[in-house]
Design an enzyme around this catalytic site. Structure first.
Site, PDB file in Angstrom:
ATOM      1  N   GLN A  71       7.013 -30.036   5.212  1.00 50.33           N
ATOM      2  CA  GLN A  71       6.140 -30.931   4.456  1.00 50.33           C
ATOM      3  C   GLN A  71       4.678 -30.706   4.829  1.00 50.33           C
ATOM      4  O   GLN A  71       3.792 -30.741   3.975  1.00 50.33           O
ATOM      5  CB  GLN A  71       6.531 -32.390   4.714  1.00 50.33           C
ATOM      6  CG  GLN A  71       5.565 -33.436   4.177  1.00 50.33           C
ATOM      7  CD  GLN A  71       5.402 -33.396   2.660  1.00 50.33           C
ATOM      8  OE1 GLN A  71       6.309 -32.975   1.952  1.00 50.33           O
ATOM      9  NE2 GLN A  71       4.247 -33.812   2.164  1.00 50.33           N
ATOM     10  N   GLU A  72       4.418 -30.470   6.094  1.00 51.83           N
ATOM     11  CA  GLU A  72       3.040 -30.318   6.564  1.00 51.83           C
ATOM     12  C   GLU A  72       2.407 -29.003   6.114  1.00 51.83           C
ATOM     13  O   GLU A  72       1.253 -28.979   5.675  1.00 51.83           O
ATOM     14  CB  GLU A  72       2.996 -30.412   8.092  1.00 51.83           C
ATOM     15  CG  GLU A  72       3.279 -31.799   8.668  1.00 51.83           C
ATOM     16  CD  GLU A  72       2.117 -32.756   8.474  1.00 51.83           C
ATOM     17  OE1 GLU A  72       1.070 -32.342   7.942  1.00 51.83           O
ATOM     18  OE2 GLU A  72       2.258 -33.935   8.850  1.00 51.83           O
ATOM     19  N   SER A  73       3.146 -27.904   6.242  1.00 53.04           N
ATOM     20  CA  SER A  73       2.502 -26.589   6.065  1.00 53.04           C
ATOM     21  C   SER A  73       3.349 -25.567   5.327  1.00 53.04           C
ATOM     22  O   SER A  73       2.931 -24.400   5.237  1.00 53.04           O
ATOM     23  CB  SER A  73       2.159 -26.012   7.438  1.00 53.04           C
ATOM     24  OG  SER A  73       3.355 -25.665   8.132  1.00 53.04           O
ATOM     25  N   TYR A  89       4.952 -38.577   1.446  1.00 57.43           N
ATOM     26  CA  TYR A  89       5.206 -37.880   2.706  1.00 57.43           C
ATOM     27  C   TYR A  89       6.598 -38.185   3.248  1.00 57.43           C
ATOM     28  O   TYR A  89       7.413 -37.288   3.480  1.00 57.43           O
ATOM     29  CB  TYR A  89       4.132 -38.288   3.720  1.00 57.43           C
ATOM     30  CG  TYR A  89       4.191 -37.588   5.050  1.00 57.43           C
ATOM     31  CD1 TYR A  89       3.624 -36.329   5.217  1.00 57.43           C
ATOM     32  CD2 TYR A  89       4.792 -38.185   6.149  1.00 57.43           C
ATOM     33  CE1 TYR A  89       3.661 -35.677   6.440  1.00 57.43           C
ATOM     34  CE2 TYR A  89       4.830 -37.550   7.377  1.00 57.43           C
ATOM     35  CZ  TYR A  89       4.261 -36.295   7.521  1.00 57.43           C
ATOM     36  OH  TYR A  89       4.301 -35.662   8.736  1.00 57.43           O
TER      37      TYR A  89
END
Length: 370
Positions: free
Chosen positions: A233-235, A350
C-alpha cells in the site's frame, strides 16, 4: 435475497416488544438475562447464560469470516463479536468447511447458532430456524460485493437467544452499523481489473523482500503478510519510492520517524521494513487496551495519520456517546466525514485496501509459497 420479514422460519422483532431493552452507544440491542421468561424447555440461551459463553460455528467465506489469519475478521464475524459483547459473554468462534457441518452442529446442540449461506429450503429441511444476518440490508451487502444470503441459524424460533439475536441485527441495521461494517469489508474496494497488475507486482517483487518481512515480523511478533500488505500500500514494494511530502522508502517513513526508529537510510529496503515494523508495533502498543482484530485497524490508521490524530477522533466519538474503542465507530466517523476531510478519506482508503491486500496475499498460494 432474503429479508428478516419473510414468513416461515424467519424471525421478526414482534416477540421483543414486551421485553425491557437498553441500547449500547453503537446502536446494538441488549436484553438483560433476568428479563427473559424462559419456559422449562432446554434453550441454547440457557446454555449461554450458564456457561457465560456463546459458541458460534461458521463457514469460511469473504462475507462471514476470513480465517487464514492470526486474528479472525470479517463482516459476519464482527457482527457476532458485537452480539456476544451485547450479552456480556465470551465468544467461542469455530469455523467449518461447509454449511452441512455447521447446520449439523446446531441440530446437535454443539453450537449456540451457525452463520451460513445455506438456502432457506435446506435450513427448514433440517427443522431449524433462521433469519437474514443483514435484517434485509441487502443493498449495502450487494454494493460491497458481500453475499446477501448470509444467515444466522438457530435450533428453535422461540429460543430467547434467537429472539435477542434478531433484535440485535435489526437494531444494528437501524443504527447504521451494518452498513458501515459492509463498507469496511467491501470486496470491491479494489477494481477487478486492477488485480492482474497487482498480482504481477507481487510476483516480481515479493520474492526479493519476503525473507526480510518474515525475519522482521518474527522479531516483533507480527504477521509478515500484514507487513507486506502495508509495504504494498505504501510503495508497491518499491524501495526508492518518494512522495511530494518527503516520505521515502519501501515503508514510506518520514525523516523524523525513520530517525526515531533507528533507520539511517530510508531507501535501504531491509532498514525500511525494520523501521516500519518497529513503528507499527509501537502503534499497536498505543492501543493495547483495544482487542484484536480492531487493534490492527486502529494501529493502521495511526500509522497513516499519527496516533495523536486517532486519539482526537476517539475523544470526538466519546463525546457523541459512543464507544471510542470500537472499530466500527472509528471507521464510521472517518467514513461519514471523508467528503469534507482529505485525511479521513485517505485513512479510510488506506486501512481498507491493506485489509484487501492482506486477504489476497494470504490466499494466493504462489505468494505464500514463494
Amino acid at each position: 435475497m432474503h429479508s428478516s420479514s419473510t414468513s416461515g422460519s424467519r424471525l421478526c422483532l414482534n416477540s421483543l416488544k414486551s421485553l425491557p431493552i437498553k441500547t449500547l452507544a453503537f446502536g446494538t440491542l441488549i436484553l438483560p438475562f433476568h428479563s427473559i421468561n424462559a419456559s422449562k424447555t432446554a434453550y441454547q440461551f440457557d446454555n449461554v447464560v450458564n456457561t457465560n459463553k456463546l459458541v458460534v460455528v461458521s463457514v469460511v467465506n469473504p462475507t462471514a469470516v476470513f480465517d487464514d489469519s492470526e486474528h479472525l475478521h470479517g463482516f459476519g464475524y464482527d457482527l457476532v463479536r458485537n452480539y456476544a459483547d451485547s450479552l456480556n459473554v465470551k465468544l467461542e468462534f469455530k469455523t467449518v468447511d461447509d454449511n452441512a457441518t455447521a447446520l449439523k452442529w446446531v441440530k446437535q446442540g454443539k453450537a449456540s447458532f451457525a452463520m451460513t449461506t445455506a438456502s432457506i429450503q435446506t435450513i427448514e429441511g433440517k427443522n431449524l430456524t433462521s433469519f437474514s444476518a443483514s435484517c434485509g440490508e441487502t443493498a449495502s451487502l450487494q454494493k460491497n460485493g458481500l453475499n446477501t444470503d448470509l444467515n444466522w441459524v438457530f435450533k428453535a424460533a422461540n429460543d430467547p437467544l434467537s429472539e435477542t439475536a434478531s433484535g440485535f441485527i435489526c437494531r444494528a441495521k437501524q443504527s447504521g452499523t451494518l452498513q458501515q461494517l459492509a463498507n469496511f469489508y467491501n470486496q470491491n474496494v479494489i477494481k477487478e481489473e486492477s488485480w492482474d497488475s497487482i498480482q504481477r507486482d507481487l510476483n516480481s517483487r515479493m520474492p526479493i523482500y519476503k525473507a526480510s518481512f518474515q525475519r522482521t515480523a518474527q522479531q516483533y511478533n507480527l504477521d509478515w503478510h500484514l507487513l507486506a500488505a502495508i509495504g504494498y500500500q505504501e510503495s508497491y514494494l518499491k524501495p526508492n519510492s518518494v512522495s511530494p511530502t518527503g516520505v521515502r522508502g519501501l515503508m514510506m517513513l518520514t525523516n523524523s520517524t525513520a530517525k526515531a526508529m533507528g533507520v539511517s537510510n530510508r531507501t535501504d529496503p531491509a532498514q525500511s521494513i525494520q523501521g516500519g515494523a518497529k513503528y507499527y508495533d509501537s502503534m499497536l502498543d498505543q492501543f493495547s487496551d483495544i482487542p484484536y482484530p480492531d487493534r490492527n485497524w486502529y494501529a493502521l490508521v495511526a500509522y497513516n495519520m499519527g496516533p495523536g490524530a486517532v486519539n482526537q477522533l476517539q475523544n470526538r466519538i466519546k463525546n457523541q456517546g459512543k464507544d471510542p474503542n470500537k472499530w466500527v465507530n472509528l471507521y464510521a466517523y472517518l467514513d461519514s466525514n471523508k467528503a469534507s476531510n482529505g485525511r479521513y478519506r485517505q485513512a479510510v482508503q488506506y486501512v481498507t485496501r491493506i485489509r484487501a491486500y492482506l486477504e489476497h496475499i494470504k490466499t494466493t498460494p504462489q505468494l505464500v509459497n514463494i
